[in-house]
Design a protein around this motif. Structure first.
Motif, PDB file in Angstrom:
ATOM      1  N   ALA A  30      57.492  38.886  20.051  1.00  0.00           N
ATOM      2  CA  ALA A  30      57.804  38.915  18.616  1.00  0.00           C
ATOM      3  C   ALA A  30      56.659  38.351  17.783  1.00  0.00           C
ATOM      4  O   ALA A  30      56.454  38.760  16.633  1.00  0.00           O
ATOM      5  CB  ALA A  30      59.090  38.141  18.339  1.00  0.00           C
ATOM      6  N   TYR A  31      55.897  37.451  18.368  1.00  0.00           N
ATOM      7  CA  TYR A  31      54.803  36.811  17.634  1.00  0.00           C
ATOM      8  C   TYR A  31      53.766  37.820  17.149  1.00  0.00           C
ATOM      9  O   TYR A  31      53.014  37.560  16.191  1.00  0.00           O
ATOM     10  CB  TYR A  31      54.115  35.762  18.517  1.00  0.00           C
ATOM     11  N   LEU A  32      53.707  38.983  17.792  1.00  0.00           N
ATOM     12  CA  LEU A  32      52.706  39.977  17.436  1.00  0.00           C
ATOM     13  C   LEU A  32      52.873  40.494  16.007  1.00  0.00           C
ATOM     14  O   LEU A  32      51.910  40.961  15.389  1.00  0.00           O
ATOM     15  CB  LEU A  32      52.762  41.154  18.419  1.00  0.00           C
ATOM     16  N   TRP A  33      54.097  40.427  15.482  1.00  0.00           N
ATOM     17  CA  TRP A  33      54.358  40.933  14.141  1.00  0.00           C
ATOM     18  C   TRP A  33      54.128  39.876  13.061  1.00  0.00           C
ATOM     19  O   TRP A  33      54.220  40.168  11.872  1.00  0.00           O
ATOM     20  CB  TRP A  33      55.797  41.446  14.043  1.00  0.00           C
ATOM     21  N   ALA A  34      53.849  38.669  13.461  1.00  0.00           N
ATOM     22  CA  ALA A  34      53.781  37.565  12.509  1.00  0.00           C
ATOM     23  C   ALA A  34      52.483  37.582  11.709  1.00  0.00           C
ATOM     24  O   ALA A  34      51.422  37.933  12.224  1.00  0.00           O
ATOM     25  CB  ALA A  34      53.919  36.232  13.243  1.00  0.00           C
ATOM     26  N   ASN A  35      52.592  37.213  10.454  1.00  0.00           N
ATOM     27  CA  ASN A  35      51.433  36.940   9.608  1.00  0.00           C
ATOM     28  C   ASN A  35      51.881  35.987   8.507  1.00  0.00           C
ATOM     29  O   ASN A  35      53.056  35.627   8.429  1.00  0.00           O
ATOM     30  CB  ASN A  35      50.824  38.226   9.039  1.00  0.00           C
TER      31      ASN A  35
END
Length: 277
Positions: A30-35
């Motif tokens: 899920a961290y891949l979508w974080a900004n």
């Protein structure tokens, strides 16, 4: 002034919640979508609605992860059809022999397909058998969607997941979906569905949710929110109710020793349905 959120962008907020406690959600991608923007939206949401929303989303993801994994391990399903998949990462967390159908709006599907293919190319994500399908659940007919999906799943035992979607749909849209599902499951399978119950509407935390959504979503995407009574699922002719959990029961299962204040939690209900013979 803070930029408003498109409804499809709530998928980023949900991913941020799952990423905040990957040990609980079991979503290690899920961290891949974080900004910075999505994290800011997620924090605004928590502060305005409920500080426990992150935990609630993680519990929901964990329940379906465990449920789908168990059904696969026992040979009861061999395909996952995720209606309104957003940026959930189930395909990369579950067994590669499953067939995955990711179904959502065109802008979500285009972006998700682009990003996940790039992460696969970089070796960040494993390769998976995924079909990306664009759909609008508000359309007056889902016949085209049925004709597109059926050849892909004919002869398979499908788990249909409807997670975080029904709140944004009208009752007629919901009926159309639940008329479609058994037509895709002639060989048996399960449905996992998430919704709020009408009694939650009386609570202050639900009012905070409505105020946040009405004030922070783009005005041309306002909606009439939906809640569903338990009887909706219990009286479906094509399905029997196999399991029913909510945020509070899942917190007792996965967070022993941690108390969630019930009046401050947007209590979601998770239903596991099985096709009748």
């Amino acid at each position: 002034m803070e930029q408003k959120i498109n409804i499809h962008e709530t998928a980023f907020v949900t991913a941020a919640f799952r990423a905040a406690d990957s040990d609980l959600s079991r979503d290690t991608f899920a961290y891949l979508w974080a900004n910075q923007v999505t994290d800011r939206h997620a924090n605004r949401y928590r502060q305005a609605v409920s500080l426990h929303e992150g935990v609630a989303h993680c519990l929901r993801n964990r329940y379906f992860m465990d449920t789908i994994q168990n059904l696969f391990d026992t040979g009861k399903i061999d395909a996952l059809l995720n209606f309104g998949c957003g940026f959930s990462m189930y395909p990369y967390l579950l067994h590669p022999s499953l067939l995955f159908l990711e179904i959502d709006t065109g802008n979500v599907m285009a972006y998700k397909q682009e990003r996940t293919r790039e992460w696969q190319r970089q070796g960040i994500l494993p390769e998976r058998n995924i079909k990306f399908i664009e759909a609008d659940f508000n359309r007056p007919s889902l016949e085209d969607l049925y004709q597109e999906i059926l050849p892909m799943v004919r002869g398979r035992k499908c788990f249909i997941l409807l997670e975080g979607v029904l709140f944004f749909l009208g009752h007629e849209d919901t009926i159309r979906l639940f008329d479609l599902f058994p037509r895709l499951q002639l060989d048996g399978g399960f449905v996992g569905s998430v919704s709020f119950t009408p009694d939650l509407e009386k609570k202050e935390v639900f009012g905070k949710l409505i105020d946040f959504v009405e004030g922070n979503l783009e005005k041309n995407q306002q909606f009439n929110y939906q809640t569903l009574p338990h009887e909706f699922y219990r009286t479906l002719q094509a399905y029997s109710l196999e399991d029913h959990q909510d945020t509070m029961s899942l917190s007792n299962r996965y967070l022993r020793g941690t108390h969630l204040p019930e009046d401050e939690v947007l209590n979601e209900h998770m239903y596991l349905l099985r096709t009748k013979n």
